[in-house]
Enzyme design. Structure first.
Site, short mmCIF file in Angstrom:
data_model
loop_
_atom_site.label_atom_id
_atom_site.label_comp_id
_atom_site.label_asym_id
_atom_site.label_seq_id
_atom_site.Cartn_x
_atom_site.Cartn_y
_atom_site.Cartn_z
N LYS A 14 46.60 0.99 18.74
CA LYS A 14 47.87 1.51 18.25
C LYS A 14 47.69 2.81 17.45
O LYS A 14 46.57 3.16 17.04
CB LYS A 14 48.56 0.43 17.38
CG LYS A 14 49.03 -0.80 18.18
CD LYS A 14 49.79 -1.75 17.26
CE LYS A 14 50.33 -2.95 18.01
NZ LYS A 14 51.13 -3.83 17.11
N TYR A 54 58.47 -3.41 24.59
CA TYR A 54 58.68 -4.45 23.59
C TYR A 54 60.03 -5.16 23.74
O TYR A 54 60.52 -5.76 22.80
CB TYR A 54 58.56 -3.86 22.18
CG TYR A 54 57.15 -3.81 21.62
CD1 TYR A 54 56.31 -4.94 21.66
CD2 TYR A 54 56.66 -2.67 21.00
CE1 TYR A 54 55.04 -4.90 21.12
CE2 TYR A 54 55.38 -2.64 20.46
CZ TYR A 54 54.57 -3.75 20.52
OH TYR A 54 53.31 -3.72 19.96
N ASN A 117 48.95 -2.76 12.61
CA ASN A 117 47.88 -3.76 12.75
C ASN A 117 46.88 -3.41 13.84
O ASN A 117 46.19 -4.26 14.37
CB ASN A 117 48.48 -5.17 12.93
CG ASN A 117 49.37 -5.27 14.13
OD1 ASN A 117 49.48 -4.34 14.93
ND2 ASN A 117 50.03 -6.41 14.29
N HIS A 120 47.20 -4.14 20.05
CA HIS A 120 48.09 -5.05 20.77
C HIS A 120 47.26 -5.77 21.82
O HIS A 120 46.35 -5.17 22.41
CB HIS A 120 49.21 -4.27 21.48
CG HIS A 120 49.93 -5.11 22.51
ND1 HIS A 120 50.99 -5.93 22.19
CD2 HIS A 120 49.71 -5.29 23.85
CE1 HIS A 120 51.40 -6.57 23.29
NE2 HIS A 120 50.64 -6.20 24.31
N GLU A 131 52.36 -6.38 31.73
CA GLU A 131 51.99 -5.25 30.87
C GLU A 131 51.00 -4.31 31.58
O GLU A 131 51.07 -3.09 31.40
CB GLU A 131 51.41 -5.78 29.55
CG GLU A 131 52.47 -6.49 28.72
CD GLU A 131 51.94 -7.04 27.40
OE1 GLU A 131 50.72 -6.98 27.15
OE2 GLU A 131 52.77 -7.53 26.61
P1 IDP Z 1 51.35 -9.82 18.22
O1 IDP Z 1 51.16 -8.32 18.27
O2 IDP Z 1 50.32 -10.49 17.38
O3 IDP Z 1 51.49 -10.44 19.59
P2 IDP Z 1 54.24 -10.16 17.98
O4 IDP Z 1 54.90 -11.30 17.29
O5 IDP Z 1 54.27 -10.13 19.48
O6 IDP Z 1 52.73 -10.07 17.44
O7 IDP Z 1 54.90 -8.83 17.42
C1 IDP Z 1 54.66 -7.59 18.04
C2 IDP Z 1 54.36 -6.56 16.97
O8 IDP Z 1 55.51 -6.40 16.16
C3 IDP Z 1 53.25 -6.96 16.01
O9 IDP Z 1 51.95 -6.63 16.46
C4 IDP Z 1 53.61 -6.17 14.78
O10 IDP Z 1 53.13 -4.84 14.90
C5 IDP Z 1 55.12 -6.15 14.81
N1 IDP Z 1 55.68 -7.21 13.97
C6 IDP Z 1 55.66 -8.54 14.19
N2 IDP Z 1 56.27 -9.21 13.22
C7 IDP Z 1 56.70 -8.28 12.33
C8 IDP Z 1 57.42 -8.33 11.09
O11 IDP Z 1 57.79 -9.40 10.60
N3 IDP Z 1 57.67 -7.13 10.50
C9 IDP Z 1 57.28 -5.93 11.02
N4 IDP Z 1 56.59 -5.84 12.17
C10 IDP Z 1 56.31 -6.99 12.83
MG MG Z 2 52.95 -10.19 21.04
#
Ligand code: IDP
Ligand code: MG
Length: 138
Positions: A14, A54, A117, A120, A131
């Site tokens: 990312k 997304y 984070n 992905h 994807e």
């Molecule tokens: P993942 O990346 O671990 O699969 P997902 O639940 O699919 O997590 O969420 C996609 C992305 O959305 C996450 O990697 C993160 O960057 C962002 N995200 C998820 N939950 C939150 C939140 O509560 N606040 C802000 N960003 C979030």
């Molecule tokens: Mg996810």
């Protein structure tokens, strides 16, 4: 009989990690953990493309910020191959929130916050196919 369960998954480095020039270091972590990088490219998405990628999160309160962020700067997109690649990559990435991620995971090591984070990874074999097609269908 030799049973092989080779899978492919989609990984994205990312913007927060690419901006800190961590892409080569993170690629080494994948290789050292048995992943083969079959395809890779460095691109910057348009916001509308991030919204499509997304789409599954479109009802979430963070959807707009998430799509703005993913399209804010270059990313590195890769097809990774390994036995049980989807699960194995999720384990190596660690929890979505770096604060909850286990020691030794990519998000624990490099993640800045729940949105920044660093990586992905596809969450299922089915989504991995979707994807991979999204980025590499030619
Ligand atoms: P993942 O990346 O671990 O699969 P997902 O639940 O699919 O997590 O969420 C996609 C992305 O959305 C996450 O990697 C993160 O960057 C962002 N995200 C998820 N939950 C939150 C939140 O509560 N606040 C802000 N960003 C979030
Ligand atoms: Mg996810």
């Amino acid at each position: 009989m030799i049973m092989s369960n080779k899978e492919q998954t989609l990984s994205i480095i990312k913007p927060d990690a690419v901006e800190r020039n961590l892409d080569n270091e993170i690629k080494e972590i994948f290789k050292n953990n048995g992943f083969k990088i079959l395809k890779e490219k460095k691109i910057q998405l348009e916001k509308i493309e991030a919204e499509k990628f997304y789409k599954i999160h479109e009802t979430k309160p963070f959807y707009n910020d998430l799509c703005a962020y993913l399209s804010s700067a270059p990313i590195v997109v890769m097809v990774l191959e390994k036995e049980n690649a989807v699960r194995s990559n999720r384990d190596l990435m660690g929890a979505t929130n770096p604060n909850d991620a286990e020691e030794g995971t990519i998000r624990k090591k490099y993640g800045i916050s729940i949105d920044k984070n660093s990586v992905h990874g596809s969450d299922s074999i089915e989504n991995a196919k979707i994807e991979i097609d999204f980025f590499f269908k030619d």
